[in-house]
Structure formats: structure tokens, C-alpha cells
Design an enzyme around this catalytic site. Structure first.
Site, mmCIF file in Angstrom:
data_model
loop_
_atom_site.group_PDB
_atom_site.id
_atom_site.type_symbol
_atom_site.label_atom_id
_atom_site.label_comp_id
_atom_site.label_asym_id
_atom_site.label_seq_id
_atom_site.Cartn_x
_atom_site.Cartn_y
_atom_site.Cartn_z
ATOM 1 C CB CYS A 45 -1.018 0.034 1.252
ATOM 2 S SG CYS A 45 -2.477 0.932 0.977
ATOM 3 C CD GLU A 99 -0.849 -5.809 5.887
ATOM 4 O OE1 GLU A 99 -0.696 -6.425 4.717
ATOM 5 O OE2 GLU A 99 -0.865 -4.529 6.181
ATOM 6 C CG HIS A 137 -3.430 -3.996 3.243
ATOM 7 N ND1 HIS A 137 -2.283 -3.237 3.848
ATOM 8 C CD2 HIS A 137 -4.145 -2.962 2.684
ATOM 9 C CE1 HIS A 137 -2.600 -2.074 3.635
ATOM 10 N NE2 HIS A 137 -3.580 -1.767 2.844
#
Lengths: 225, 751
Positions: free
Chosen positions: A93, A201, A199
Site C-alpha cells: 500500500c 497481513e 494487504h
């Protein structure tokens, strides 16, 4: 080589602790991995970190332009040499925006086609292998990761000749990116550079009912350790 | 302001007193306590301290009746935020705040700084914020102005929350013409605190040092609290320059670094940090006066030392500035440099501006001159306001004829699904980062939001919260409105599998000088208390917004009294959180309900308002708090037994609307039901809003367990139908059509 895995913390980073949480979870199973939060004012030396994550957020308030100030931070001062010496860098990002500012990856990100911030969970196709993150086996797989950005519309200008391969593409283009590209990758010396808007994560923990991001981190462990 | 002083023939300081909003009674009280005339700076300070926004002078007498104690409460109302226990080591800090008036004048910045303010309240307690919720009411959305306000408010919340990296995981957007001149922007935030490192504003001691942290001070927002938040609007004059310049401007990056710096100070210098408060409304004035008064100490401040970003600022401007992203801290003498080092590391200002003593006086100097010298304890409370006795206008029970006509069910269903209070808000929530923090189990669109807060001891622990207000219920009967909101919020938590522990309330009413507003306050508090006793969920924090009134064509119009309650609960295992959309083909759909008389028509349902407006429904729907407790226990037991595949509450729009919405998953299941044998009036059954009803999805082979559960908790159960692969929505004998048509209608409103 050391097994220190670093998350660089800029003022305004806000996904730093999320990645760190993933690393801490991995290190329970693989004690060799030592998660590190690396402060932006400290230079990163060669051969200290095996993995370096530039996390999402709004580094330095995204004043000027997303990622423009982070690029000249002390931490990233000799990023190219650090990678050439063997570090694997992933920019997620805002981290992707920073990598594009460094010109280690070609292209640029402009405001989403809708002109609005988009937060959603999207389907992505893994287009190619990308050591250490995606293996040959992953090629063609479809995964779902969250996205959350306003400047995620990836474009390449005619003069962008830098080396890269698209390794992640949106199944349904949410932001107008060229060819639906969500993530691009290249090797550099002994290391590699990977930039992506989604993302992974946030798609790791079983408690959150979305674990499609596990393979990306698991692959890195298995490929590097 | 200053023009008023120069009026000839009038006592200038008396003139200023009127300009800062003091009544004659307040002026006399001030002179009596001081024994002299106040200085200009003192008067400016008193003006904001005694404003409605800061002093709660018109609502205090009711608020103090709220039940605020309970076994989980660590800190009740009065501090920056309320605190309850999460587990033995950690607490949950949470609060709701309003930013109605600034958002009406300047929607983007008004809403953004509302988010900034509530987040500061949370991290000032020592808690790291992990979630936001926004509770909004706009006027008629067909008006261009309100589309603009909607876009601006959503944009402001998104901008601030997204930059801060705090997910917006919940919210409610509604609209109605009572908000045409006065929108509601209430923002909720929640954070996690180490129970050994909780910070407060009332713990300063004499002999310590006072510091200002964060951003530099400018002239923005001066008089925001007194002239914007504590005054009504006049139609057509709401965008005057006078009001625009009262709106503060926020910078989420500054707040992010202030938050990280503050939390790091709290972590590493906890024993040196004596007390801390955020500088919200009325900035330096309210933070110094409140900290000194609550800590029962004196304070000496040198205003010349406050870091400024504009030149030539006067003392009163420094005192009243509402520049955002600032904190006031009291620290141990000798530790100043350690704090400065951490603050500077994060790029924040940290400056010593004064010290504490045992004088009980607040003294301030500016350029060597004493500008303020106030006996602060004696001036904290405004003299009681002269208020009318509460009186709720008697509702005329109307002699109406129950309409024979029953509207075409399919058309009703489609129309209800496109009503702004029911329609999909997905496009709005897509503008908020809902997953940052890697803790969102259930975000917007679920029955309640669920956050994963696992620790080593409790790896799967979760926090759930739900915010509710039905203004139509409040307008009909504020006591019922409060009870229904609490019952609905608790029910929603039970549906996902969390037990409610406490709540925060955001009260929004009109002009406090109206007997009706006083009654709304009084009755709302009574209703909340009834629910608090029933559910053992005390109120730990809250906010009151008054003067939500607009003068239009010479006639003052109050908003519908609207109290958002956000109830917070805990669940042991987030992996057991129950979703609200249908999960699998072939499963059975059952209705679990509290027994009682539901044959009231036309009760105040959306259906009655939309289709029989001439009846002016005056009957509150069925509600039974004692039954709600049984329902709560039954649902939590069903969760323990892993009985439910999905579960949702029946609320606005009634049963048919809830069933249709349950089909709107990505898989687009259908529903096949049969209510042809029912004795009730069919439109009442499909679209009525009796409280205390829940739709359960279960595996057919577990039917007997559900029956047992119903009997055990004295609840009625009835089978409604089955989930089908075929994307058709059918409730026999007469309601049938395509799910896709309904989905399109539901998704068509907010783009």
C-alpha cells in the site's frame, strides 16, 4: 545470514503493527525469525535484515505526494545496495507508493478511478512466481486480500522501462489500474523488490476468518530458512 | 466581539459578558464569587466554562440520575472516556461524542475533527484506539444540500480515521426531515488499556509541571464551544463567515504522531506522568480549569510560553483557541526533558507552560502581566440554569379506523428496502478502512461489530459493540425510545454471541429552554435506567448535544430527540461469532420471540409511516425488558451449543425486510416460507416492528434442541421456512419474487 525480519516505521505508518503481529506469530513456530520494528531515522545497513517490509499508512502525512518523503528517509538511503546484497523488500500500500518513488520499481499510482477511497476484500490472481513470496505452485491461484486505498490506480507511462513483472492482478479491477495490476515484482542483485496495493497481513489470522494471506508469509519462511 | 465593547454609554465589561453568553443570573453569581469585576480574559474563560457545551448546565439534573456503577466499571462518566474491564490485565475505554453543529456548517472538517476529538479522549486514558463507529442523521436526502452534507461528513470521517489507521467498523446513517436544519454527527471510539497504566485528568498534585503537547496553537475555532455548539441555527444564515471561522481544522497526521508520542510517554514514563487531558472544546481554558478543579490544586500558567503558529495572538485567543491535536499534561518536576525527548522524536511540540501549587487558584500571566486570577473550585459549576419543568406534549389517542386495505406485499417490501434507514450502506462503508489493525472479525453490515483482542492468556477473546437509535420511537415516547434502543443493542450483541457489559450514550436534543426538551432528557434517562437495571449494563460515558434547533420562517423547530446508545460486550471466542447472513442451502429458518400481545396496529413502524401516514401512529410497539433478558440468555446458550448458523434481529421494516436482507450474501440464497396458516393480520406480521424477535438459521437435525431452548427460557418459536439455492424470495401464499430485484432495490439508494 541473519534472520531479522524488519518492519520500517515511519511517522504516519499505520499497518506497521499488523505486519509485526504476523511476524510475531510466525516466530512462535520458527524461533529463528526475529521481528524488528525499524525506526525511520536509523540507516539500514547491508546484510542486517533478510526481509524488510515497508508498511501501509500515510508516511509523513503523505504531504507532497504519497511516499515522496519516505523515499529520502535515512532508513531507505541506500535501499538499492541493501537489496542487491540480498534483502527481500515488500512494500504494501503506502509501502508500494514509496517503492515507486524510489524508482526501484517502474510505474506510478494515481487516484482511484472512482476518485474515492476504496476499502473492500477483493479476489486476486497470482500471475507468476516471485521468490520468496510466491512459488511456481501458486501460479494461477486466486486469493482474497483486503484493499484500502485512495491512490491505488497503477499506471505505466511510455517512458517507464524499468524491469518488473506483474505477479498479482485483480479479478475485478476496483481502481482502474492498467491491466488490473495489483502487485509488481523484480529481482535485484541477490535480493528482490515486491510492491502491492492489497494487504496480505490482514488475511493471515484464523480468528479473522480470512487466511488467504498465509501462503505468502509461509512461503517466505520456507524459502528463506 | 470587540465591537460590542465600544458601544457608547454601556459598561463595556458588562456588554462583553452578554456577548460571551452569560445570563444576568450568571453575571451576578460571578461578581458575587469574585468580589470584583472580571478581566476580559477571565470573562472569556467563564463564558466557555459556563457554556452548555462545557458545563452541561441544562442536562446535569437528569444525567446525575443515570446508573453508572457495576461490576465491570473501572471508570464512570466524568473522565475523558469511560472504562470497563476486558480481562484481568486489560480494560476497554470507550465514548461517543457529537460534532453536529460544526458538521452542518462545514461537513468535512466538522466530521473530521469530531473523529480527532473522540480518539484523543480514548488515548488520553492510556488506551490505544482500535475501532470507530459513526452514527449520523441527515435531513431529507432528496435535498441537494443534504447530499452535499452526506458526502462531506462521510469524507471527513474517512479521511481522519483512515489516516489514523483506526478502522470504522460500525455505524448507522439515517435521514428525516426533522434534521433538515440540523444534522447529527456522533462518533464513537473504543480502545484497549493496560489496567496498570490508566491515566486520568484529576490526579495532578501541587509542585508539578504543566506541559502543552502536540500541535502549535493558532486562531482556529475560537468560540467554537460557546457560539457554535451551544447556540441554535437560523435558517439561511448557517453558512455565515461568523460561524465558518468557528470550525476547527484537523490534521490526522499530527494526531497520529501525537497519539504515538503520548502512548510512548505513558509506556516509558508512566510514573512521571501525573495527569493528562486532551484539549478539546475551549482548548486551554477547559483543560486548565478542569484539571486544576478536578485535582483540587492551583495552577500558574505563562501564556507567553504556549507554542504558537501565528504572530500577535492575544491572551484570550490563546485561551479560547480550539486548534486541534493538543494535550495538557501535568508531569513530575525534573522529568520535562524526558517527555520532550519522546515528543520531539515523533515530531511533536512539548513545552513547559506552568506549574501546579496548593493555592486552588488558576493564575495566568501574559507578557509579564497577570491576566487571569480565578478561584477555580468556586467557579467550576455554573449557577443552576432557570429551566422549565419537563412536559411531554400529551399524545392524542386518535380515533382511527383500521384500514381494511392491505397493500400489495411485494411492492411494500421493495419500497421498504429502498428506504434510507433500511437501504444498503455498503458504498458508504467502502470509503472507510474497515480492516486496518488486523482485528476486524465483523465489520459494518453485521448484526454487531466484533473485534479480535486475543492475548496470551485469552487467545480468542473478542469485543463486540452495537449502536442504535430509532428517532421515531423517541419522538413518540422518549422513554420507550431509550428502552427500545438499549434492548435492540443488547439483542444484537446476543445474536453474534457477546454478552453486553456497559454502554455510552449520545443524547441529541433541541433547545433546553423548551419544556419538551427537558422532558425528552428526563424521560430518556428514566428509560435508560430501566434498561440498565434489566441488562446490568451501566452507563460509563456520554455526551449531550443541545440546541439542535433551527429557526425557519420565524418558527423554531427542534430535531426529534435522538439518543444513540452504543452497548459494548465481550465474547470469549471470536471464532464462535455468529454471522447475520444465511449460510447454507437447506437449513431451517426459525423465529424466536418473546411471548406477548403484538396485535397493535398501526404501531409506529416504518410500514405504518410510509403507507398509512394519515393515521399518525401513536402506539409504541411491543417491548418487554424482562423477556429481553430471557432472550439474551437463550441466544447466548444457543451460541454455547453452536446451534446457530446465522442469527439476526427483526428491526426496522419488520420480518419480511429482515428475511430478505439475510439472503443478500454473495451467494444470493433464496428463501421459501409459508405463513398462510397464521391468524394475525398479514401486513402486521410481515412489516410490524414488535421488539424481541430474532431469526435463527439452524441445521434441520437440531430442531429439537431449539424447541428445548424455547421452552427453557419461555420463548415462542415458530418455523418460518428454509434457505434455498433458487434465488427466489417467497412467503406463501402471496409474496413471491426474485432476490436479485430486491437486492437491486436495496442497493440503489446510496451510491
Amino acid at each position: 545470514m541473519s534472520r531479522h525480519w524488519a518492519v520500517v516505521q515511519f511517522p504516519g505508518s499505520n499497518c506497521d503493527h499488523d505486519v509485526l503481529k504476523v511476524f510475531q506469530s510466525l516466530s512462535k513456530k520458527y524461533p529463528e525469525i526475529e521481528p524488528v520494528l525499524h525506526w525511520h531515522e536509523d540507516p539500514i545497513e547491508k546484510n542486517v535484515y533478510e526481509v524488510i517490509i515497508l508498511p501501509g499508512g500515510f508516511s509523513y502525512g503523505d504531504y507532497l505526494r504519497a511516499g515522496a518523503i519516505a523515499k529520502i528517509s535515512q532508513a531507505l538511503n541506500n535501499l538499492e545496495e541493501v537489496i542487491e546484497a540480498g534483502a527481500h523488500v515488500m512494500g504494501i500500500c503506502n509501502g508500494f507508493q514509496i517503492l515507486l518513488e524510489t524508482r526501484l520499481l517502474p510505474g506510478y499510482l494515481q487516484v482511484n478511478k472512482s476518485l474515492k477511497f476504496i476499502s473492500d476484500t477483493v479476489s486476486l490472481k497470482i500471475e507468476d512466481e516471485a521468490f520468496p513470496w510466491f512459488t511456481k505452485k501458486n501460479k494461477g491461484e486466486v486469493v482474497r486480500y483486503p484493499i484500502a486505498h485512495r491512490f491505488g490506480n497503477y499506471q505505466l507511462s511510455k517512458i517507464d522501462k524499468g524491469e518488473m513483472k506483474p505477479v498479482l492482478k485483480y479479478q475485478e479491477n476496483p481502481n482502474g489500474s492498467i491491466d488490473g495490476i495489483a502487485g509488481v515484482y523484480r529481482t535485484l542483485g541477490k535480493g528482490s523488490v515486491f510492491g502491492l496495493m492489497p494487504h496480505p497481513e490482514r488475511a493471515f489470522f484464523e480468528d479473522l476468518r480470512l487466511t488467504d494471506g498465509q501462503p505468502i508469509w509461509q512461503n517466505a519462511v520456507e524459502n528463506l530458512i | 466581539m470587540s465591537q460590542a465593547i465600544s458601544k457608547e454609554g454601556l459598561d463595556p465589561i458588562r456588554e462583553l459578558a452578554a456577548a460571551v453568553g452569560l445570563s444576568d443570573k450568571e453575571w451576578n453569581h460571578l461578581i458575587f464569587v469574585l468580589g470584583r469585576h472580571p478581566s476580559e480574559s477571565e470573562l472569556q474563560m467563564i463564558g466557555v466554562m459556563w457554556s452548555e457545551h462545557c458545563s452541561y448546565k441544562s442536562s446535569k439534573r437528569y444525567l446525575k440520575k443515570l446508573i453508572t456503577k457495576g461490576k465491570y466499571v473501572l471508570e464512570g462518566p466524568g473522565e475523558n472516556a469511560g472504562l470497563i474491564a476486558l480481562d484481568a490485565e486489560r480494560g476497554i475505554a470507550f465514548k461517543i461524542e457529537s460534532h453536529n453543529h460544526p458538521s452542518f456548517v462545514e461537513p468535512f472538517q466538522g466530521a473530521a475533527t469530531g473523529v480527532g476529538g473522540i480518539l484523543r479522549d480514548i488515548f488520553t486514558m492510556g488506551a490505544r484506539p482500535i475501532a470507530l463507529g459513526d452514527y449520523l442523521r441527515f435531513g431529507d436526502l432528496n435535498l441537494e444540500k443534504h447530499q452535499y452534507l452526506l458526502d462531506g461528513v462521510i469524507g471527513g470521517i474517512a479521511h481522519y480515521g483512515n489516516c489514523m489507521g483506526i478502522p470504522v467498523v460500525a455505524g448507522h446513517v439515517g435521514s428525516g426531515s426533522s434534521y433538515n436544519g440540523n444534522i447529527l454527527v456522533n462518533v464513537f471510539a473504543l480502545g484497549i488499556v493496560d489496567r496498570n497504566k490508566i491515566f486520568r485528568s484529576n490526579t495532578g498534585k501541587p509542585g508539578q509541571v504543566v506541559m502543552v503537547w502536540g500541535a502549535k496553537t493558532g486562531r482556529d475555532g475560537i468560540h467554537g464551544a460557546s457560539l457554535l455548539a451551544s447556540a441554535d441555527f437560523e435558517s439561511g444564515k448557517t453558512e455565515t463567515k461568523e460561524q465558518k471561522i468557528r470550525v476547527q481544522v484537523g490534521d490526522p497526521f499530527k494526531e497520529k504522531v501525537l497519539m504515538e508520542a503520548t502512548l510512548e510517554c505513558m509506556q516509558s514514563l508512566s510514573s512521571d506522568l501525573a495527569a493528562i487531558q486532551d484539549m478539546g472544546a475551549a482548548g486551554l481554558t477547559s483543560s486548565t480549569t478542569e484539571m486544576a478543579a478536578k485535582s483540587k490544586i492551583g495552577m500558574k500558567i505563562d501564556l507567553s510560553k504556549v507554542p504558537v503558529r501565528e504572530t500577535g495572538m492575544k491572551a484570550f485567543e490563546l485561551l479560547l483557541s480550539e486548534s486541534q491535536e493538543r494535550m495538557l499534561a501535568i508531569v513530575e518536576k525534573g522529568s520535562e526533558e524526558k517527555f520532550k525527548a519522546i515528543l520531539n522524536k515523533w515530531g511533536c511540540e512539548g513545552e513547559v507552560v506552568g506549574e501546579t501549587d496548593d493555592s486552588e487558584l488558576l493564575r495566568m500571566t501574559f507578557d509579564g502581566q497577570t491576566v487571569v486570577d480565578l478561584p477555580i473550585q468556586k467557579l467550576m459549576d455554573a449557577p443552576p440554569a432557570d429551566l422549565p419543568e419537563p412536559e411531554w406534549p400529551a399524545v392524542q389517542s386518535q380515533a382511527y379506523k383500521i384500514p381494511d386495505e392491505i397493500k400489495k406485499e411485494w411492492e411494500v417490501l421493495e419500497k421498504l428496502l429502498c428506504h434510507p434507514s433500511v437501504a444498503s450502506k455498503k458504498e458508504i462503508f467502502k470509503r472507510y478502512d474497515t480492516t486496518v489493525g488486523a482485528a476486524t472479525v465483523f465489520g459494518p453490515g453485521q448484526e454487531a461489530s466484533v473485534l479480535w483482542v486475543g492475548s496470551k492468556e485469552h487467545p480468542h477473546l473478542g469485543i463486540a459493540f452495537k449502536g442504535v437509535a430509532d428517532e421515531n420511537f423517541y419522538q413518540l415516547n422518549p422513554r420507550f425510545g431509550a428502552k427500545a434502543a438499549m434492548a435492540k443493542a443488547v439483542r444484537s450483541l446476543s445474536c453474534v454471541g457477546a454478552r453486553a457489559r456497559a454502554f455510552t450514550d449520545g443524547i441529541n436534543v433541541g433547545n433546553p429552554k423548551n419544556a419538551k426538551t427537558q422532558a425528552a432528557l428526563s424521560e430518556t434517562v428514566e428509560g435508560l435506567n430501566e434498561a440498565i437495571i434489566a441488562f446490568e449494563t451501566p452507563c460509563v460515558s456520554g455526551n449531550v448535544s443541545m440546541y439542535n434547533q433551527t429557526v425557519s420562517d420565524g418558527v423554531p423547530r427542534d430535531i426529534y430527540p435522538t439518543t444513540f446508545v452504543v452497548v459494548v460486550g465481550v465474547m470469549d471466542d471470536v471464532r464462535k461469532a455468529v454471522p447475520s447472513l444465511f449460510q447454507s442451502e437447506g437449513s431451517e429458518i426459525w423465529l424466536l420471540e418473546i411471548p406477548g400481545n403484538r396485535e397493535l396496529f398501526p404501531e409506529a413502524s416504518l410500514y405504518a409511516r410510509e403507507f398509512f401516514p394519515e393515521l399518525k401512529p401513536s402506539v409504541c410497539p411491543f417491548l418487554d425488558l424482562e423477556g429481553e433478558q430471557r432472550l439474551q440468555n437463550a441466544l447466548l446458550k444457543a451460541n454455547d451449543l453452536n446451534l446457530m448458523l446465522s442469527c439476526r434481529d427483526v428491526s426496522t421494516g419488520g420480518l419480511a425486510v429482515s428475511l430478505a436482507k439475510a439472503c443478500f450474501s454473495e451467494k444470493r440464497f433464496g428463501f421459501e416460507g409459508d405463513l398462510s396458516k397464521t391468524q394475525s393480520r398479514r401486513d402486521q406480521l410481515l412489516f410490524g416492528e414488535a421488539q424481541g424477535r430474532v431469526i435463527l438459521e439452524i441445521n434441520p437435525n437440531r430442531r429439537s434442541e431449539l424447541m428445548k431452548l424455547g421452552a427453557e427460557f419461555n420463548l415462542q418459536i415458530r418455523k418460518l421456512g428454509n434457505v434455498t439455492q433458487d434465488p427466489t424470495f417467497r412467503i406463501r401464499p402471496t409474496l413471491s419474487g426474485s432476490i436479485e430485484t430486491l437486492f437491486q432495490a436495496w442497493s440503489s439508494v446510496f451510491k
